[in-house]
Design a protein around this motif. Structure first.
Motif, PDB file in Angstrom:
ATOM      1  N   THR B 468       0.808  -1.288   0.158  1.00 55.50           N
ATOM      2  CA  THR B 468      -0.103   0.015   0.102  1.00 55.50           C
ATOM      3  C   THR B 468       0.771   1.169   0.032  1.00 55.50           C
ATOM      4  O   THR B 468       1.796   1.472   0.784  1.00 55.50           O
ATOM      5  CB  THR B 468      -0.890  -0.058   1.210  1.00 55.50           C
ATOM      6  OG1 THR B 468      -1.599  -1.153   1.181  1.00 55.50           O
ATOM      7  CG2 THR B 468      -1.826   1.330   1.312  1.00 55.50           C
ATOM      8  N   ILE B 469       0.627   2.138  -0.947  1.00 55.45           N
ATOM      9  CA  ILE B 469       1.113   3.572  -1.076  1.00 55.45           C
ATOM     10  C   ILE B 469       0.330   4.344  -0.418  1.00 55.45           C
ATOM     11  O   ILE B 469      -0.825   4.746  -0.722  1.00 55.45           O
ATOM     12  CB  ILE B 469       1.464   3.988  -2.276  1.00 55.45           C
ATOM     13  CG1 ILE B 469       2.311   2.830  -3.358  1.00 55.45           C
ATOM     14  CG2 ILE B 469       2.269   5.221  -2.263  1.00 55.45           C
ATOM     15  CD1 ILE B 469       2.396   2.921  -4.724  1.00 55.45           C
ATOM     16  N   SER B 470       0.742   4.922   0.568  1.00 49.37           N
ATOM     17  CA  SER B 470       0.101   6.147   1.222  1.00 49.37           C
ATOM     18  C   SER B 470       0.872   6.806   2.298  1.00 49.37           C
ATOM     19  O   SER B 470       1.692   6.205   2.872  1.00 49.37           O
ATOM     20  CB  SER B 470      -1.119   5.378   2.181  1.00 49.37           C
ATOM     21  OG  SER B 470      -1.965   6.020   2.863  1.00 49.37           O
ATOM     22  N   PRO B 471       0.457   8.023   2.566  1.00 47.64           N
ATOM     23  CA  PRO B 471       1.394   8.813   3.338  1.00 47.64           C
ATOM     24  C   PRO B 471       1.087   8.441   4.853  1.00 47.64           C
ATOM     25  O   PRO B 471       1.635   8.877   5.815  1.00 47.64           O
ATOM     26  CB  PRO B 471       1.003  10.322   3.256  1.00 47.64           C
ATOM     27  CG  PRO B 471      -0.447  10.462   2.755  1.00 47.64           C
ATOM     28  CD  PRO B 471      -0.464   8.957   1.562  1.00 47.64           C
ATOM     29  N   ILE B 472      -0.193   7.858   5.062  1.00 45.97           N
ATOM     30  CA  ILE B 472      -0.918   7.163   6.335  1.00 45.97           C
ATOM     31  C   ILE B 472      -0.071   5.842   6.639  1.00 45.97           C
ATOM     32  O   ILE B 472      -0.527   4.692   5.793  1.00 45.97           O
ATOM     33  CB  ILE B 472      -2.118   7.192   6.423  1.00 45.97           C
ATOM     34  CG1 ILE B 472      -2.802   8.362   5.904  1.00 45.97           C
ATOM     35  CG2 ILE B 472      -2.718   6.987   7.966  1.00 45.97           C
ATOM     36  CD1 ILE B 472      -2.360   9.624   6.464  1.00 45.97           C
ATOM     37  N   PRO B 473       0.699   5.756   7.475  1.00 42.00           N
ATOM     38  CA  PRO B 473       1.270   4.147   7.741  1.00 42.00           C
ATOM     39  C   PRO B 473       0.473   3.279   8.539  1.00 42.00           C
ATOM     40  O   PRO B 473      -0.428   3.728   9.225  1.00 42.00           O
ATOM     41  CB  PRO B 473       2.526   4.614   8.607  1.00 42.00           C
ATOM     42  CG  PRO B 473       2.137   5.870   9.450  1.00 42.00           C
ATOM     43  CD  PRO B 473       1.427   6.691   8.438  1.00 42.00           C
ATOM     44  N   ARG B 475      -2.028   1.604   7.808  1.00 41.44           N
ATOM     45  CA  ARG B 475      -3.532   1.449   7.639  1.00 41.44           C
ATOM     46  C   ARG B 475      -3.843   0.860   6.187  1.00 41.44           C
ATOM     47  O   ARG B 475      -3.418   1.433   5.441  1.00 41.44           O
ATOM     48  CB  ARG B 475      -3.767   2.897   7.841  1.00 41.44           C
ATOM     49  CG  ARG B 475      -5.620   2.913   7.768  1.00 41.44           C
ATOM     50  CD  ARG B 475      -6.010   4.592   7.973  1.00 41.44           C
ATOM     51  NE  ARG B 475      -5.831   4.934   9.314  1.00 41.44           N
ATOM     52  CZ  ARG B 475      -6.746   5.518   9.855  1.00 41.44           C
ATOM     53  NH1 ARG B 475      -8.189   5.569   9.353  1.00 41.44           N
ATOM     54  NH2 ARG B 475      -6.601   6.123  11.023  1.00 41.44           N
ATOM     55  N   ILE B 476      -4.761  -0.052   6.180  1.00 37.64           N
ATOM     56  CA  ILE B 476      -5.182  -0.689   5.038  1.00 37.64           C
ATOM     57  C   ILE B 476      -6.619  -0.453   4.996  1.00 37.64           C
ATOM     58  O   ILE B 476      -7.436  -0.716   5.983  1.00 37.64           O
ATOM     59  CB  ILE B 476      -4.349  -1.921   4.923  1.00 37.64           C
ATOM     60  CG1 ILE B 476      -4.868  -2.865   5.870  1.00 37.64           C
ATOM     61  CG2 ILE B 476      -3.039  -1.920   4.681  1.00 37.64           C
ATOM     62  CD1 ILE B 476      -4.149  -4.157   6.027  1.00 37.64           C
ATOM     63  N   VAL B 477      -7.183  -0.499   3.514  1.00 34.67           N
ATOM     64  CA  VAL B 477      -8.456  -0.463   3.482  1.00 34.67           C
ATOM     65  C   VAL B 477      -9.316  -2.007   3.339  1.00 34.67           C
ATOM     66  O   VAL B 477      -8.594  -2.603   2.914  1.00 34.67           O
ATOM     67  CB  VAL B 477      -8.875   0.077   1.884  1.00 34.67           C
ATOM     68  CG1 VAL B 477     -10.086   0.089   1.764  1.00 34.67           C
ATOM     69  CG2 VAL B 477      -8.259   1.399   2.018  1.00 34.67           C
ATOM     70  N   LYS B 518      -6.548  -4.033  13.915  1.00 30.31           N
ATOM     71  CA  LYS B 518      -8.013  -3.635  14.539  1.00 30.31           C
ATOM     72  C   LYS B 518      -8.801  -3.010  13.311  1.00 30.31           C
ATOM     73  O   LYS B 518      -8.290  -2.428  12.459  1.00 30.31           O
ATOM     74  CB  LYS B 518      -7.725  -2.597  15.547  1.00 30.31           C
ATOM     75  CG  LYS B 518      -9.245  -2.051  16.321  1.00 30.31           C
ATOM     76  CD  LYS B 518      -8.691  -1.057  17.159  1.00 30.31           C
ATOM     77  CE  LYS B 518     -10.023  -0.445  17.945  1.00 30.31           C
ATOM     78  NZ  LYS B 518      -9.808   0.491  18.716  1.00 30.31           N
ATOM     79  N   ARG B 520     -11.703  -0.981  11.840  1.00 32.46           N
ATOM     80  CA  ARG B 520     -12.751  -0.042  12.068  1.00 32.46           C
ATOM     81  C   ARG B 520     -13.741   0.060  11.001  1.00 32.46           C
ATOM     82  O   ARG B 520     -13.416   0.418   9.625  1.00 32.46           O
ATOM     83  CB  ARG B 520     -12.113   1.575  12.229  1.00 32.46           C
ATOM     84  CG  ARG B 520     -13.082   2.750  11.792  1.00 32.46           C
ATOM     85  CD  ARG B 520     -13.954   2.960  13.146  1.00 32.46           C
ATOM     86  NE  ARG B 520     -13.078   3.440  14.150  1.00 32.46           N
ATOM     87  CZ  ARG B 520     -12.911   4.712  14.225  1.00 32.46           C
ATOM     88  NH1 ARG B 520     -13.173   5.527  13.414  1.00 32.46           N
ATOM     89  NH2 ARG B 520     -12.370   5.041  15.442  1.00 32.46           N
ATOM     90  N   TYR B 529     -11.379   0.366   7.779  1.00 34.85           N
ATOM     91  CA  TYR B 529      -9.910   0.572   7.829  1.00 34.85           C
ATOM     92  C   TYR B 529      -9.443  -0.702   8.669  1.00 34.85           C
ATOM     93  O   TYR B 529     -10.138  -1.004   9.681  1.00 34.85           O
ATOM     94  CB  TYR B 529      -9.176   1.684   8.178  1.00 34.85           C
ATOM     95  CG  TYR B 529      -9.282   2.812   7.500  1.00 34.85           C
ATOM     96  CD1 TYR B 529     -10.164   3.833   7.559  1.00 34.85           C
ATOM     97  CD2 TYR B 529      -8.542   2.838   6.351  1.00 34.85           C
ATOM     98  CE1 TYR B 529     -10.474   4.855   6.826  1.00 34.85           C
ATOM     99  CE2 TYR B 529      -8.748   4.072   5.457  1.00 34.85           C
ATOM    100  CZ  TYR B 529      -9.593   5.069   5.596  1.00 34.85           C
ATOM    101  OH  TYR B 529      -9.451   6.249   4.877  1.00 34.85           O
TER     102      TYR B 529
END
Lengths: 384, 532
Positions: B468-473, B475-477, B518, B520, B529
């Motif tokens: 996953t490329i994301s600025p938020i570490p 965390r995956i959809v 976890k 959400r 997430y």
């Protein structure tokens, strides 16, 4: 309105959305310190910064924006840190079909206020001219580099109060031909680049410091809220907006901090947020601050501090044995473990509703587990 | 005949008085009369309580609780809706026990007293007029029943056919009653869509993407000519525009999306490209099992109302394409009529009615059908559900027949129709084995060893995180993860693990602690997430 005296409260402290007057920060100390540090650094170190605040809906981003742009809060904070007060503005992402850069500029100028801006820029001019005649024009030219834009600012600074509306229209990009003619100006601000150049010039002037010259503001903090709404803009506007912000940072290389509030949501269709920010803007993100869900312990501190804030608390003897009054402490633990998601907003919603329900029940003297279980369905809590 | 000691009903309404003209039986356990009337070859049962005033309930015995009770109950809901529209009040609906242990058991009753227009008539005429009104309303396909279904949810809860699952499915159907992708007749090969997705792992401008696709097409042109269905080539001579139909289809299937000036991979598209298995096949246009399952799910979720009628048409046996195009119009119309019955709201019925109107007005049916049918036949060939023979006839493969058998009951009135809600619940349980049959025994996830299953899930989540490329570490959809997990478990571990199962499984905090992730879940967005 039934009075809350019996609960040793002046009012219901749990407001679901951030309130305007006397904004309060309860609990969440780690997050608060992190943001305070960023503000301190924005004053003590020169490089401009882009900070991404991200979190779920209801995690406190808007509250943080309101809190850290409140004059009272900044006064107390800067006094405590021994620094002077920055110019702090809280804006929402413009949501217009076209002209987002223009809209954002208008928002910023309106928040500052044209009269105040004129006065502040006037101070810069006076300081510079006192030191050496003609130095203001030199500085302006070095910062701006666009003679027509410089002319607009000079006219703005030398305008009479009666003409403020005309020059205001020029700054807002809505000047008519006769406005320009009256003010003897040739350029009308139109492109995103024009507006960005205008703002960056203003910011650079407001934070200008050199030997013997004290800046009007030690730094400028701009909070842009609801940035995730960028998805609803057209491709052209998305590009225009991100280019504006990128240029703003590049053309105001010192003492400008942009805080971008971004709510995460799968509805964006894309996990990679850099796509919305654009590569140029993403690469300029200095820091990311996550607004996480508080742990049960952090949430408990939040509830305690909110309940006992002087704005709401009436001092009563019962508080010596139960600082969570009118809640039983175990009930607070129970509620906080039942709330999901445990965002600040959700905590506020549930606790606010509990207080209201307790108020309507004349037999309730303390809110305990039995009361919560009795009202479980109404509170929307799962069966435990 | 009556065993009731006290007949309280006023004379004109006393069923016992009319025993010779009405089929009357009394039930002193519930202190009421049952009146049976045959009207235009249909039997109607009414319950009249022994009261001082007249109340009439239309009834039906519930012999057993089953999903087919939907067929039985929906007419009641239509009549209830009609009464609500005319009086402003919902009439009483209930399931009642007849008080006997070894006989009929329970019955459904609906208060139809408000349908009586003229109370000055005697009971036989009142009953006849009620039968007339009920018959007219229950077969009125324009009368919705979704509102009634929601209103009477509690009363119908005991009936399996009105479970929460079907209610939610109905709700999803009404939100999107007609699912059909916009297609260009040139977009035939599904493999190109996979190539598009793989080239959009990082955002890319449309021109660069088109060039990459053209290059791949050029490199694999020889393979396409050898493929079972060599249509849908991207012709380099026409330049980058020849890639446009496939890029448009990829957007329609929600694989990719436009953001500002670039094309980006969606969370859905991400789940397609996560498969790491090296799939070396004899032809680069042959889809892997992973891709086949992925596309079947997506096409059912987004193109259900075109792909199913095409499959239905092929039930007739081997058909030449021209025959298929000719026959398609009628099959499509029949399908849409069935869909109209399934739609539970006026607004959703309107959407389907408009589609029906459009199709019915096709003057040159074969010409219109060609644009819809031809690309889909090519997709079905890619998916292994349809085969094109040397004689150019098209027929269902064994897998295709199996799929049609599964969906056949859908075309019965009131049976649940497939939406993504159902796909998330039971794609791997019911559909995947018909696309990629398993020779080995499969296990259901809920029966797996929990520790081992959690271990595998943790590996999957960690893998997705690294991809996953994301600025938020960290965390995956959820939807990306769960779709991938379902395919991974089915194909490589023979475990049936549907999407909804994972959502429920991860509600348990202890499981989350074990896995280290976890969930959400955001109900309003039907996604969520996973965070570490």
């Amino acid at each position: 309105m039934t009075n809350l005296d019996k609960f040793a409260l002046k009012d219901n402290p749990f407001s679901a959305t951030p309130i305007f007057d006397e904004i309060i920060w309860a609990g969440m100390n780690k997050l608060k310190k992190e943001i305070e540090r960023r503000i301190e650094l924005s004053i003590k170190t020169s490089p401009s910064a882009l900070i991404l605040n991200f979190g779920d809906y209801g995690s406190g981003k808007t509250h943080a924006a309101r809190y850290f742009t409140s004059k009272l809060v900044l006064k107390e904070l800067t006094k405590r840190l021994g620094i002077s007060q920055p110019l702090a503005l809280h804006l929402n992402l413009p949501r217009v079909a076209s002209g987002c850069p223009n809209e954002l500029t208008i928002s910023i100028l309106s928040k500052i206020g044209l009269a105040k801006l004129k006065s502040d820029l006037g101070k810069v001019k006076t300081s510079l001219e006192t030191k050496k005649t003609g130095s203001f024009n030199n500085v302006l030219n070095n910062i701006c580099g666009d003679s027509e834009l410089e002319k607009i600012l000079e006219v703005f600074l030398s305008s009479e109060d009666d003409d403020l509306d005309k020059i205001g229209r020029v700054l807002f990009g809505s000047a008519s031909y006769s406005d320009l003619k009256n003010l003897k100006l040739t350029k009308k601000l139109e492109s995103g680049s024009d507006f960005c150049r205008l703002m960056s010039t203003i910011f650079n002037l407001l934070t200008y410091k050199s030997e013997g010259i004290t800046p009007v503001y030690p730094s400028i903090n701009i909070w842009i809220d609801e940035f995730e709404d960028i998805k609803s803009l057209s491709g052209k506007e998305q590009e225009g907006l991100t280019a504006y912000l990128r240029n703003l940072i590049d053309w105001s290389p010192t003492y400008l901090v942009l805080f971008i509030n971004f709510t995460l949501s799968p509805i964006n269709d894309i996990q990679d947020l850099t796509v919305f920010l654009g590569e140029a803007l993403s690469s300029r993100i200095r820091v990311k601050i996550e607004f996480t869900e508080p742990t049960p312990e952090e949430a408990k501190i939040y509830v305690n501090e909110l309940l006992n804030h002087r704005k709401w608390r009436i001092e009563e003897p019962i508080l010596k044995s139960n600082k969570f009054f009118p809640f039983n402490e175990k009930t607070v633990d129970f509620l906080l473990s039942s709330i999901s998601p445990r965002t600040i907003r959700r905590i506020n919603e549930i606790f606010s509703l509990v207080i209201e329900l307790a108020l309507l029940d004349k037999y309730v003297e303390e809110i305990d587990d039995a009361f919560i279980k009795k009202n479980q369905i109404e509170l929307g809590l799962s069966d435990t | 005949m009556s065993t009731l000691d006290y007949r309280l009903l006023p004379n004109p309404y006393d069923p016992i008085k009319f025993e010779k003209v009405l089929d009357v039986s009394s039930n002193d356990r519930i202190n009421a009369y049952f009146v049976e009337k045959i009207y235009e070859n249909e039997t109607y049962l009414f319950l009249i309580p022994n009261n001082y005033y007249l109340e009439i309930f239309w009834c039906e015995w519930l012999i057993e609780y089953s999903i087919n009770k939907r067929t039985l109950v929906c007419p009641f809901l239509r009549v209830a809706t009609k009464i609500k529209h005319s009086t402003g009040y919902w009439p009483k609906l209930a399931i009642q026990d007849d008080g006997y242990i070894f006989e009929q058991g329970s019955f459904l009753k609906l208060d139809v007293t408000q349908l009586i227009e003229n109370r000055n008539l005697e009971l036989p005429e009142i009953i006849s007029k009620l039968c007339q009104k009920i018959q007219k309303t229950k077969s009125d396909v324009h009368c919705g029943y979704s509102d009634a279904e929601s209103y009477y949810f509690n009363e119908l809860e005991g009936l399996k056919g009105f479970s929460k699952i079907l209610l939610e499915n109905q709700s999803e159907l009404d939100a999107n009653p007609h699912l059909a992708l916009n297609t260009n007749t040139k977009a035939r090969r599904l493999k190109y869509l996979t190539i598009i997705a793989k080239n959009v792992c990082k955002p890319i401008d449309i021109r660069s993407l088109s060039i990459k696709l053209l290059q791949w097409s050029k490199d694999n042109n020889a393979e396409l000519t050898r493929y079972v269905d060599p249509k849908g080539a991207i012709i380099g001579l026409n330049g980058v525009v020849s890639a446009a139909p496939y890029i448009a289809l990829a957007k329609e299937m929600k694989l990719i999306t436009s953001v500002s000036k670039v094309i980006a991979l969606t969370n859905t598209g991400k789940s397609l490209v996560l498969d790491q298995a090296s799939n070396i096949s004899e032809n680069s246009f042959i889809l892997s099992d992973y891709e086949r399952l992925w596309y079947v799910y997506t096409i059912l979720a987004l193109d259900r109302d075109l792909i199913l009628p095409i499959l239905c048409t092929l039930q007739q046996g081997k058909l030449k394409k021209s025959q298929l195009r000719r026959n398609f119009k009628d099959a499509y119309i029949e399908y849409l009529k069935g869909l109209f019955n399934h739609a539970g709201r006026q607004s959703s019925k309107r959407v389907v009615a408009e589609a029906l109107k459009r199709v019915s007005s096709w003057s040159k049916a074969e010409k219109y059908s060609e644009h819809l049918v031809d690309p889909r036949i090519s997709w079905l060939i890619d998916l292994g559900l349809v085969v094109k023979e040397e004689s150019a006839s098209i027929s269902l493969t064994r897998n295709g027949i199996s799929i049609v058998e599964l969906f056949k009951p859908l075309f019965k009135e009131y049976s649940p129709i497939v939406t993504e809600y159902i796909l998330r619940r039971s794609f791997f349980r019911d559909i995947a084995p018909r696309i990629v049959p398993k020779l080995q025994k499969v296990t259901h996830a809920e029966n797996c060893d929990k520790k081992i299953f959690c271990g595998k899930l943790a590996e999957i989540f960690e893998f997705v995180r690294t991809q996953t490329i994301s600025p938020i570490p960290n965390r995956i959809v959820a939807s990306t993860c769960f779709r991938y997990a379902g395919l991974y478990f089915y194909l490589y571990h023979n475990i049936i693990c549907d999407f909804t199962f994972l959502v429920q499984f991860l509600q348990d905090q202890r499981i989350c602690q074990e896995i280290g992730w976890k969930l959400r879940w955001i109900k309003s967005e039907n996604d969520g997430y996973l965070s570490k």
